[in-house]
Enzyme design. Structure first.
Site, short mmCIF file in Angstrom:
data_model
loop_
_atom_site.label_atom_id
_atom_site.label_comp_id
_atom_site.label_asym_id
_atom_site.label_seq_id
_atom_site.Cartn_x
_atom_site.Cartn_y
_atom_site.Cartn_z
N ASP A 282 0.83 -1.20 0.00
CA ASP A 282 0.00 0.00 0.00
C ASP A 282 0.86 1.24 0.00
O ASP A 282 1.42 1.64 1.03
CB ASP A 282 -0.92 0.00 1.23
CG ASP A 282 -1.86 1.21 1.23
OD1 ASP A 282 -2.04 1.83 0.17
OD2 ASP A 282 -2.40 1.53 2.31
N LYS A 289 1.47 7.92 0.94
CA LYS A 289 1.92 7.91 2.33
C LYS A 289 3.30 8.55 2.44
O LYS A 289 4.09 8.51 1.50
CB LYS A 289 2.02 6.47 2.83
CG LYS A 289 0.72 5.71 2.94
CD LYS A 289 0.98 4.29 3.39
CE LYS A 289 -0.30 3.46 3.47
NZ LYS A 289 -1.16 3.90 4.59
N ASP A 300 0.04 -5.10 4.81
CA ASP A 300 -1.34 -4.62 4.73
C ASP A 300 -2.29 -5.69 4.20
O ASP A 300 -3.48 -5.43 4.06
CB ASP A 300 -1.41 -3.35 3.85
CG ASP A 300 -2.57 -2.45 4.24
OD1 ASP A 300 -3.04 -2.55 5.40
OD2 ASP A 300 -3.01 -1.65 3.41
N ARG A 363 -11.19 -0.58 2.64
CA ARG A 363 -12.65 -0.71 2.71
C ARG A 363 -13.28 -0.87 1.33
O ARG A 363 -14.37 -1.44 1.20
CB ARG A 363 -13.23 0.50 3.45
CG ARG A 363 -13.07 1.83 2.74
CD ARG A 363 -13.17 3.02 3.68
NE ARG A 363 -12.00 3.09 4.56
CZ ARG A 363 -11.85 4.00 5.51
NH1 ARG A 363 -12.79 4.92 5.71
NH2 ARG A 363 -10.77 4.02 6.26
#
Length: 521
Positions: A282, A289, A300, A363
């Protein structure tokens, strides 16, 4: 399965998982042991040695109680006092360990097992009488500690000191009656080992196709059915969340479906669907990030690793219900084709999400898998597992996982299983007051509704569960351990595998759970 259990194809040829066996012999009669491990505890302010102590004292000629007093031992769980045996007699053990067992609770015995494992690295055969002071739940926990305290993972040309090769548990007279507890401890310990190994595999090796290959190997070895959907199948069936997150990666996404059927009562069995977040790396996408926050993002996919590890061990613990595991795997990369803030994606089943933060990607893949489960799999219960939000770490620290649940009985089952497994969970609120934060002017929901972050993430997922009793395990708080601590080793924890197994092996894991109801997505 040898490579999976030895640390996911380390290339070293090591079989790192230790052997653990029961013996009907007394501690000093176990042949070839180079370490003897004895329990001790404190009763009424007095130190007390456990089974086998008198024979060991006779054999090595050392006052072990005086040794404990010199070390100011307290008998706390996992405390170890080590004595090196200096003698020319080859029949004597090289080391005697005195191991604190606290109050003999399963958690104490698990810590004792991990302590024995840590203190005996590099040894060939370790004999111990610690389980003799435990009931079956304590024996199981001790074995879990032995396995997980032995855990190691590396890519070094010369690896770290290997774990002890064999642990022999002295159970004089009737070892067979405790074989079920031993088998259960090995199954849950190995599940924790596998989920850690998957999480620690570097992402230059691990991608969605790699995860699918590992799942296929597990299925073949464990008698599971498996279906793998590649990017073409995902596009044909409308998995817009998984495809959207993975569209910028050179390694396309996969949805893996694993199916377990119990050996008896399959037609009448309830159906549990487990969903794991499988982001194999990720970057955060275009909402990138910071560099330091990206270092651990190979982990992750811990949720998918946990689900795969659980599926592998269901038959070993005699799970009485049907279980389907869904691994929603994608890599969240940066490219000219990456999702942009402001994009709108259409999930499986038609619900839409406005992507206001591409780093809230977990999600999005979970939503597709949950909606698919409701539409096609007729689940009795849904449980998803994910390293989902940094907010959970702020709320609960790094020793307790977050639990959201739409059904009180389901929550109670999982909380009890977490306590029994040594993977504690804390129930968080699905607070309806925050639903308005998810509103979007252009889609059914905003994927990054803001604080309180763990709650709004759970609320984002809830519409995809279709009214089926559902639990959401946000393990971002416990996905990593900062230090070695009892059965935890520094790094990926694989948290959740043991808790889910302890739940699913119960005779009635869904007792009291409200029957599913349909809800508009």
């Amino acid at each position: 399965m040898a490579e999976l259990e030895a640390g996911i194809d380390t290339g070293t040829g090591d079989g790192l998982l230790p052997d653990v066996e029961l013996s009907g012999s007394s501690l000093t009669q176990i042949p070839g042991a180079d370490v003897l491990a004895l329990p001790f505890e404190k009763e009424d302010d007095e130190l007390v040695l456990g089974p086998g102590a008198a024979e060991v004292v006779d054999r090595i000629g050392v006052d072990l109680l005086r040794l404990l007093e010199r070390h100011e031992a307290k008998g706390t769980a996992g405390e170890v006092v080590e004595h090196l045996v200096l003698a020319a007699d080859d029949d004597l053990p090289g080391t005697v360990l005195l191991v604190g067992v606290g109050s003999r609770r399963p958690g104490d015995l698990r810590r004792a097992g991990a302590a024995v494992a840590r203190c005996t690295r590099g040894r060939d055969r370790v004999a111990t009488s610690v389980p003799s002071v435990a009931h079956d739940a304590g024996l199981r926990a001790f074995v879990e500690g032995l396995v997980l305290g032995s855990f190691t993972f590396h890519r070094k040309t010369s690896g770290p000191q290997r774990p002890a090769r064999r642990f022999v548990l002295a159970q004089p007279g009737s070892p067979d009656r405790r074989s079920e507890a031993l088998a259960a401890g090995l199954a849950s310990g190995r599940a924790g080992w596998l989920s850690r190994s998957l999480a620690l595999t570097p992402s230059n090796e691990k991608n969605p196709a790699w995860m699918a290959d590992r799942a296929t190997e597990v299925a073949a070895a464990s008698g599971l059915e498996v279906t793998v959907r590649d990017e073409k199948a995902l596009a044909k069936e409308g998995f817009g969340g998984i495809l959207g997150v993975g569209q910028a990666s050179a390694t396309p996404p996969r949805l893996v479906e694993l199916r377990y059927t119990p050996s008896t009562g399959a037609r009448r069995a309830a159906h549990v669907v487990l969903v794991g977040k499988g982001i194999t790396f990720d970057t955060g996408g275009l909402s990138i990030k910071p560099a330091e926050a990206m270092m651990n993002m190979k982990r992750d996919m811990t949720g998918a690793g946990v689900v795969l590890a659980v599926m592998r061990s269901l038959a070993e613990v005699g799970c009485p219900v049907r279980v389907t595991g869904l691994l929603a795997c994608a890599e969240n990369a940066v490219d000219g084709n990456a999702l942009r803030p402001g994009d709108v994606i259409r999930h499986y089943g038609g619900r839409t999400s406005e992507v206001t933060n591409t780093d809230a990607e977990g999600r999005l893949v979970l939503a597709d898998a949950l909606a698919y489960a409701v539409d096609k799999l007729a689940p009795t219960v849904l449980v998803d597992v994910a390293t989902l939000t940094g907010a959970m770490k702020i709320s609960l620290g790094q020793r307790t996982g977050g639990l959201f649940a739409s059904d009180d009985a389901l929550a109670d089952h999982l909380l009890a299983a977490g306590r029994a497994a040594g993977e504690p969970l804390w129930r968080m609120p699905l607070a309806d007051d925050y639903e308005e934060l998810l509103e979007s002017s252009v889609a059914d929901a905003d994927n990054a509704a803001g604080t309180p972050g763990a709650i709004t993430a759970a609320l984002f997922l809830r519409p995809f569960t279709g009214g089926v009793p559902w639990a959401h395990l946000d393990i971002a708080s416990v996905g990593d351990s900062p230090v070695d601590a009892f059965e935890w080793t520094a790094g990926a924890t694989g948290f959740g595998a043991r808790a889910l197994l302890h739940w699913l092996e119960q005779r009635q894991p869904l007792a009291g759970v409200t029957p599913p109801r349909r809800r508009n997505r």
